[in-house]
Motif scaffolding. Structure first.
Motif: not given
Length: 227
Positions: A57-62, A70-74, A123-126, A199-203
């Protein structure tokens, strides 16, 4: 991240339940994929405690939102390579812009389907698959009982971590439901897991707390579950 609670539930239920099929939506689809592919309860807990999860869940505008894919797809690639379903398996996703719910099953599932299942809208692109675009189906069907019924289920244990009230209200308006003929045992957190932001943050502390709560909730429910 609330789907970590499901890992705690399975830690308890795996000793009582041998499912004939597993169906999942959103992060629950990744949990379901691992379990249908022969992953152990320990494998599932290990996945959620892995600090690499924070990179999903890395921020980055698109143009489509504010989280980088990228991390989700990996991770979707990795899961697709490590596991293949050993029992009937299905996941759900939503086609955009038509908002049509789709059930994808067994051998037709690729890493792209796994990625689309967790590509949160806005949040993520389709994810493009065969010329069409798909996103996470959680807003319409966080608990895809309709999909289990479509695959032939007559009884289901419904493990639902996504009980945030605004989402529940939205699903009542536009969500798809199973028929009354499907016999359902529902398991949901006995305590609030947190806000949409949490829910959007790993802790790690939250992950461990949610897993422990899942174990407690499943222990309380286990005596009424036989399948």
């Amino acid at each position: 991240m609330f789907a970590a609670w499901e890992a705690g539930v399975w830690n308890v239920l795996h000793e009582r339940v041998r499912p004939d099929m597993i169906v999942g939506a959103s992060a629950g689809a990744w949990n379901a994929w691992l379990l249908a592919g022969g992953g152990t309860p320990e494998d599932l807990v290990r996945e959620w405690l892995d600090p690499e999860k924070r990179h999903l869940l890395q921020p980055g505008l698109h143009r489509a939102g504010f989280l980088r894919p990228e991390a989700l797809h990996r991770k979707a690639h990795e899961l697709a390579e490590r596991f293949r379903p050993r029992i009937p398996f299905g996941l759900t996703m939503v086609e955009v812009p038509s908002l049509r719910l789709r059930l994808v099953r067994d051998a037709e599932i690729t890493w792209r389907h796994l990625a689309a299942a967790c590509s949160i809208p806005f949040c993520f692109p389709p994810v493009r698959i065969d010329g069409r675009y798909y996103v996470d189906g959680v807003w319409q069907s966080a608990l895809p009982l309709w999909a289990a019924e479509a695959m032939g289920a007559r009884r289901a244990i419904a493990v639902n971590a996504w009980t945030v009230r605004p989402v529940q209200l939205l699903q009542r308006v536009i969500g798809r439901r199973a028929s009354a003929a499907l016999e359902v045992i529902r398991l949901e957190p006995s305590q609030p897991l947190g806000s949409v932001v949490s829910s959007m943050r790993w802790n790690e502390a939250d992950i461990r707390r949610w897993i422990e709560l899942g174990e407690r909730d499943a222990t309380l429910a286990a005596t009424s579950i036989t399948m």
